[in-house]
Design an enzyme around this catalytic site. Structure first.
Site, short mmCIF file in Angstrom:
data_model
loop_
_atom_site.label_atom_id
_atom_site.label_comp_id
_atom_site.label_asym_id
_atom_site.label_seq_id
_atom_site.Cartn_x
_atom_site.Cartn_y
_atom_site.Cartn_z
N ASP A 34 0.82 -1.23 0.00
CA ASP A 34 0.00 0.00 0.00
C ASP A 34 0.85 1.27 0.00
OD1 ASP A 34 0.69 -0.35 2.71
OD2 ASP A 34 -1.34 0.05 3.48
N GLY A 119 -3.91 -5.88 18.77
CA GLY A 119 -2.53 -6.32 18.53
C GLY A 119 -2.45 -7.63 17.76
N SER A 123 -6.16 -5.11 12.35
CA SER A 123 -6.59 -3.71 12.21
C SER A 123 -7.53 -3.25 13.29
CB SER A 123 -7.22 -3.45 10.84
OG SER A 123 -6.26 -3.51 9.86
N SER A 124 -7.22 -3.60 14.53
CA SER A 124 -8.04 -3.10 15.63
C SER A 124 -7.95 -1.57 15.69
CB SER A 124 -7.59 -3.70 16.96
OG SER A 124 -6.21 -3.49 17.15
N ASP A 174 -5.76 -0.40 5.72
CA ASP A 174 -6.65 -0.85 6.79
C ASP A 174 -7.88 0.04 6.91
OD1 ASP A 174 -4.50 -2.49 7.09
OD2 ASP A 174 -3.76 -1.52 8.91
N TYR A 229 8.70 -1.63 10.87
CA TYR A 229 7.80 -1.29 9.76
C TYR A 229 8.35 -0.08 9.02
CZ TYR A 229 3.36 -0.20 7.43
OH TYR A 229 2.39 0.08 6.49
C1 GLA Z 1 -0.20 -2.84 8.34
C2 GLA Z 1 -0.42 -1.41 7.85
C3 GLA Z 1 -0.95 -1.37 6.44
C4 GLA Z 1 -0.11 -2.25 5.50
C5 GLA Z 1 0.14 -3.61 6.13
C6 GLA Z 1 1.09 -4.45 5.30
O1 GLA Z 1 -1.42 -3.49 8.43
O2 GLA Z 1 -1.32 -0.74 8.71
O3 GLA Z 1 -1.01 -0.05 5.99
O4 GLA Z 1 1.07 -1.61 5.17
O5 GLA Z 1 0.65 -3.52 7.44
O6 GLA Z 1 0.52 -4.76 4.08
#
Ligand code: GLA
Length: 388
Positions: A34, A119, A123-124, A174, A229
């Site tokens: 993304d 966690g 996507s909480s 997310d 990340y």
């Molecule tokens: C997390 C981030 C997203 C995306 C993913 C990996 O979920 O919030 O934006 O980068 O990692 O695809």
């Protein structure tokens, strides 16, 4: 949902004006693409975060979380990059970002309750941002939920809250998933121009015997603001710069080898190879889903995991073991999902083999002395909405 209304009453002593909810997500494929202007293919989970809300007092946020029993008061004029910290950053951050966009946001009294494991890489945080964003939009008459363009603008505000107030340098997948997904469909999102397509997720299979998406929350620790990340993101930007491109999306998969040869070190080559091949795998999965070829989808999920593990180096032992155990119990394919370094995996499992796959994963974890993972089958659910 009733529980969040009761919580609201217990905290604020009256009924809320309404309840809004937003789902967590799993990404079928398109990981770490993304923020490279790439393609992603998430589905919304049936697990949602609920926000019971009323407008409250102008300029003030009063928020209660059922997950940790905390009630906080935040003056909205004190919200900004890095402030407040903790879970309130996601709530206050959305209000701040909407105000930055020129909207009048007033105040908010909110009680929050969530079914999305915190966690777990599901996507909480986006579900929290989007449930609150949906409420603020409706209560303030901003009208952002009315169409996809408005929802995309709300998603952008939620991303800004996460990036700037919570300090997690995530891409936009997310929040887009939580606000734009459609029941029964995966969301094909082009992160370069924001265009979307709703791809039917038909898992009946050629003989109609059926497959399910089985999620395993490994319970291995996962955080997106611990530097790893951000390092991946920076590596991708460096690779694009060395190639003289705006983003790795601009690498033509046909010219990948030549492009990789021009990069200055092996780490950049592996990171770039993951991104370019992963974007191509999203296209192929969409084609295979449309053709009903779930075996090929499974192979692409496997290839994605290998690429994330070996080239992008964002997997971990728990994710690898969950993926291998699901495959050994008959999954057509399996991969880590989300940011990685812990969190969850998904597997495409024949309906008749779900119990076996769950058992295989549990036993593999028990044999290593790891905490018991949580396995659950999911169907694509609906985006953020007003519930009452
Ligand atoms: C997390 C981030 C997203 C995306 C993913 C990996 O979920 O919030 O934006 O980068 O990692 O695809």
């Amino acid at each position: 949902m009733n529980r969040v209304v009761e919580t609201y009453r217990a905290v604020f002593g009256t009924d809320p004006e309404g309840v809004w909810s937003a789902p967590g997500r799993v990404n079928l494929i398109g990981e770490h693409t993304d923020y490279n202007d790439g393609l992603v293919l998430p589905i919304a989970l049936p697990q949602r975060t609920y926000a019971a809300c009323s407008p409250g007092v102008d300029g003030l946020l009063r928020a209660h979380s059922a997950q940790n029993g905390e009630t906080v008061e935040v003056r909205l004029d004190e919200v900004g990059p890095g402030t407040p910290a903790g879970w309130t950053a996601y709530v206050a951050g959305v209000m701040w970002a909407l105000a930055c966009d020129g909207h009048h946001v007033g105040g908010l009294d909110v009680a929050i309750d969530s079914e999305v494991p915190v966690g777990g890489g599901l996507s909480s945080s986006a579900a929290l941002e989007c449930s609150v964003g949906a409420a603020v939009s409706d209560l303030g008459g901003l009208g952002l939920l009315g169409d996809e363009a408005g929802r995309a603008r709300l998603a952008a505000a939620c991303v800004r809250a996460e990036n700037e107030v919570a300090g997690a340098p995530t891409g936009g997948m997310d929040q887009s998933a939580s606000l734009l997904c459609r029941e029964g469909h995966a969301l094909l999102l082009d992160c370069r121009n924001g265009s979307i397509e709703h791809v039917p997720l038909d898992l009946r299979g050629p003989e109609g015997d059926g497959f399910v998406v089985l999620v395993t929350d490994t319970r291995a620790e996962h955080a997106l603001n611990d530097g790893q990340y951000a390092q991946r993101r920076t590596a991708c930007e460096r690779a694009a710069t060395e190639l003289g491109l705006d983003s790795l999306r601009d690498v033509d998969p046909q010219d990948l080898d030549a492009a990789l040869d021009r990069l200055s070190d092996d780490e950049l080559r592996r990171r770039a190879r993951h991104v370019v091949t992963e974007i191509q795998r999203v296209r192929e999965v969409v084609g295979r889903l449309r053709a009903g070829d779930l075996r090929a989808v499974g192979r692409l999920l496997d290839a994605s995991h290998t690429s994330l593990r070996d080239d992008y180096e964002v997997s971990c032992a728990e994710l690898d073991v969950s993926v291998e155990a699901a495959r050994s119990a008959g999954a057509l394919g399996a991969r880590m999902t989300g940011g990685g370094f812990g969190g969850s995996s998904i597997a495409l499992v024949p309906s008749g083999a779900v119990a076996d796959a769950e058992r295989a994963v549990r036993e593999a974890f028990a044999a290593r002395g790891w905490p018991e993972p949580e396995c659950f089958a999911v169907r694509p659910d609906a985006a953020a909405r007003r519930d009452t």
